[in-house]
Scaffold this motif. Structure first.
Motif, PDB file in Angstrom:
ATOM      1  N   SER A  55       0.806  -1.234   0.000  1.00 52.25           N
ATOM      2  CA  SER A  55       0.000   0.000   0.000  1.00 52.25           C
ATOM      3  C   SER A  55       0.837   1.281   0.000  1.00 52.25           C
ATOM      4  CB  SER A  55      -0.904  -0.018   1.228  1.00 52.25           C
ATOM      5  OG  SER A  55      -0.088  -0.182   2.386  1.00 52.25           O
ATOM      6  N   THR A  56       2.013   1.263   0.639  1.00 50.08           N
ATOM      7  CA  THR A  56       2.773   2.508   0.819  1.00 50.08           C
ATOM      8  C   THR A  56       3.141   3.198  -0.494  1.00 50.08           C
ATOM      9  OG1 THR A  56       3.674   1.517   2.816  1.00 50.08           O
ATOM     10  CG2 THR A  56       4.760   3.508   2.020  1.00 50.08           C
ATOM     11  N   ASP A  84       8.373  -7.825  -6.918  1.00 44.97           N
ATOM     12  CA  ASP A  84       7.780  -9.103  -6.514  1.00 44.97           C
ATOM     13  C   ASP A  84       6.307  -9.129  -6.895  1.00 44.97           C
ATOM     14  OD1 ASP A  84       6.916  -8.598  -2.997  1.00 44.97           O
ATOM     15  OD2 ASP A  84       6.924  -7.189  -4.676  1.00 44.97           O
ATOM     16  N   ARG A  86       2.444 -11.439  -6.096  1.00 43.12           N
ATOM     17  CA  ARG A  86       1.687 -12.530  -5.473  1.00 43.12           C
ATOM     18  C   ARG A  86       1.273 -13.495  -6.580  1.00 43.12           C
ATOM     19  NH1 ARG A  86      -0.827  -8.159  -2.259  1.00 43.12           N
ATOM     20  NH2 ARG A  86       0.912  -7.330  -1.086  1.00 43.12           N
ATOM     21  N   ASN A  96      -0.168  -7.196  -7.332  1.00 43.84           N
ATOM     22  CA  ASN A  96       0.608  -5.948  -7.334  1.00 43.84           C
ATOM     23  C   ASN A  96       0.500  -5.272  -8.698  1.00 43.84           C
ATOM     24  OD1 ASN A  96       1.466  -6.240  -4.720  1.00 43.84           O
ATOM     25  ND2 ASN A  96       3.404  -7.238  -5.273  1.00 43.84           N
ATOM     26  N   HIS A 162      10.114  -7.936   6.677  1.00 43.59           N
ATOM     27  CA  HIS A 162      10.313  -8.458   5.318  1.00 43.59           C
ATOM     28  C   HIS A 162      10.376  -7.318   4.320  1.00 43.59           C
ATOM     29  CE1 HIS A 162       5.880  -8.038   4.567  1.00 43.59           C
ATOM     30  NE2 HIS A 162       6.303  -7.850   3.324  1.00 43.59           N
ATOM     31  N   ALA A 164      10.480  -6.799  -0.316  1.00 38.95           N
ATOM     32  CA  ALA A 164      10.157  -7.566  -1.506  1.00 38.95           C
ATOM     33  C   ALA A 164       9.297  -8.731  -1.024  1.00 38.95           C
ATOM     34  CB  ALA A 164      11.440  -8.019  -2.210  1.00 38.95           C
ATOM     35  N   LYS A 215       5.087   0.044  11.865  1.00 39.55           N
ATOM     36  CA  LYS A 215       6.433  -0.358  11.438  1.00 39.55           C
ATOM     37  C   LYS A 215       7.520   0.195  12.383  1.00 39.55           C
ATOM     38  CE  LYS A 215       4.684  -1.462   7.214  1.00 39.55           C
ATOM     39  NZ  LYS A 215       4.665  -0.646   6.011  1.00 39.55           N
TER      40      LYS A 215
HETATM   41  C1  6PG Z   1       4.219  -6.904  -1.452  1.00 36.86           C
HETATM   42  C2  6PG Z   1       5.415  -6.040  -1.318  1.00 36.86           C
HETATM   43  C3  6PG Z   1       5.932  -6.068   0.117  1.00 36.86           C
HETATM   44  C4  6PG Z   1       5.562  -4.718   0.693  1.00 36.86           C
HETATM   45  C5  6PG Z   1       5.550  -4.770   2.209  1.00 36.86           C
HETATM   46  C6  6PG Z   1       5.048  -3.469   2.805  1.00 36.86           C
HETATM   47  O1  6PG Z   1       4.025  -7.508  -2.482  1.00 36.86           O
HETATM   48  O2  6PG Z   1       3.439  -6.902  -0.513  1.00 36.86           O
HETATM   49  O3  6PG Z   1       6.248  -5.911  -2.272  1.00 36.86           O
HETATM   50  O4  6PG Z   1       7.256  -6.305   0.284  1.00 36.86           O
HETATM   51  O5  6PG Z   1       6.475  -3.759   0.251  1.00 36.86           O
HETATM   52  O6  6PG Z   1       4.683  -5.815   2.585  1.00 36.86           O
HETATM   53  O7  6PG Z   1       3.710  -3.351   2.426  1.00 36.86           O
HETATM   54  P1  6PG Z   1       2.849  -2.039   2.779  1.00 36.86           P
HETATM   55  O8  6PG Z   1       3.426  -0.930   1.980  1.00 36.86           O
HETATM   56  O9  6PG Z   1       1.470  -2.394   2.347  1.00 36.86           O
HETATM   57  O10 6PG Z   1       2.979  -1.812   4.263  1.00 36.86           O
END
Ligand code: 6PG
Length: 257
Positions: A55-56, A84, A86, A96, A162, A164, A215
């Protein structure tokens, strides 16, 4: 009025910038991309960027897809990759690609062939990973035995540290030869496709975008704690820059300068 707190952190001295909100953070990240894209365009070289999901970064992608940046970035010179994905179809709400398409691709004047989608929905995930590595090689032309060198990589970080799709305790964290690999994430009971650590660390510039109070504790440990405990700490560009763009709520536990 946006305030920024620039500082150098302990680990390998990355740039750390703290913004009083996701909006100034996203504008600054967009301006950084614009700046680097301009340099590459002047050098008549393609500019390659890898985008994370989550989301960020969505606001950043919306900004880049907005009329403001339509004219400020020479999009025909830009190649966008995915960090990356899903293992879901490209129109799945979890995808994504779907988020990036809606936020950026549907409006930015990027030639369609310049977006390199990770086909993570394919049943043969190993084959999908190999083909994505071939796509990286086709566009980035690394020298034999060299890692492909992306110009800019946007990463996020989860509350578990985590980045990516390199999750704590997951197999892909140990991958040292493949450029792209499938990764089973036990916590999510699902597979992901992800660029590997050596490829991320071969980039010219890696920018973490981290926002949100959830975070904060992990971020403090990642930037100020013992090394090697979280996947995000393993992002150490071998010959490149590392930057952390943070909002105040994520950064509020960091030592005050
Ligand atoms: C994914 C991302 C993952 C993401 C983090 C932070 O596919 O979800 O690439 O690494 O950057 O989970 O996610 P948010 O920005 O939603 O907190």
């Amino acid at each position: 009025m946006f305030s920024i707190d620039n500082r150098q952190s302990a680990i390998g001295n990355p740039e750390v910038r703290i913004f009083d909100g996701l909006e100034p953070l996203s504008w600054s990240a967009a301006a950084r991309l614009e700046e680097q894209a301009r340099v590459k365009a002047l050098e008549k070289k393609p500019f390659s960027v890898a985008l994370s999901g989550g989301s960020t970064p969505k606001m950043l992608y919306e900004l880049l897809g907005s009329p403001t940046f339509a004219g400020r970035v020479r999009w025909p010179n830009v190649h966008l990759f995915q960090v990356d994905e899903r293992c879901v179809p490209p129109d799945d709400p979890q995808s994504n690609y779907r988020m990036i398409r809606q936020a950026l691709l549907e409006t930015a004047p990027l030639p369609a062939e310049n977006f390199h989608r990770m086909a993570a929905e394919r049943p043969d995930r190993e084959q999908a990973a190999r083909e994505y590595a071939e796509e990286l090689a086709r566009v980035l032309h690394p020298a034999p035995a060299e890692w492909p060198r992306l110009d800019l990589v946007f990463l996020g970080m989860g509350p578990d540290g985590h980045t990516a799709s390199l999750f704590p305790g997951s197999q892909a964290l140990n991958e040292r030869t493949a450029w792209v690999t499938p990764n089973f994430v036990a916590r999510l009971n699902s597979f992901r496709l992800t660029l590997t650590l050596p490829v991320l660390n071969a980039a010219a510039h890696v920018i973490f975008l981290v926002a949100g109070v959830d975070k904060a504790d992990t971020l403090r440990q990642v930037l100020e704690g013992p090394e090697g405990r979280f996947p995000a700490q393993l992002i150490q560009p071998t010959c490149g820059r590392l930057s952390w763009f943070l909002d105040e709520s994520a950064a509020h536990l960091l030592k005050k300068e």
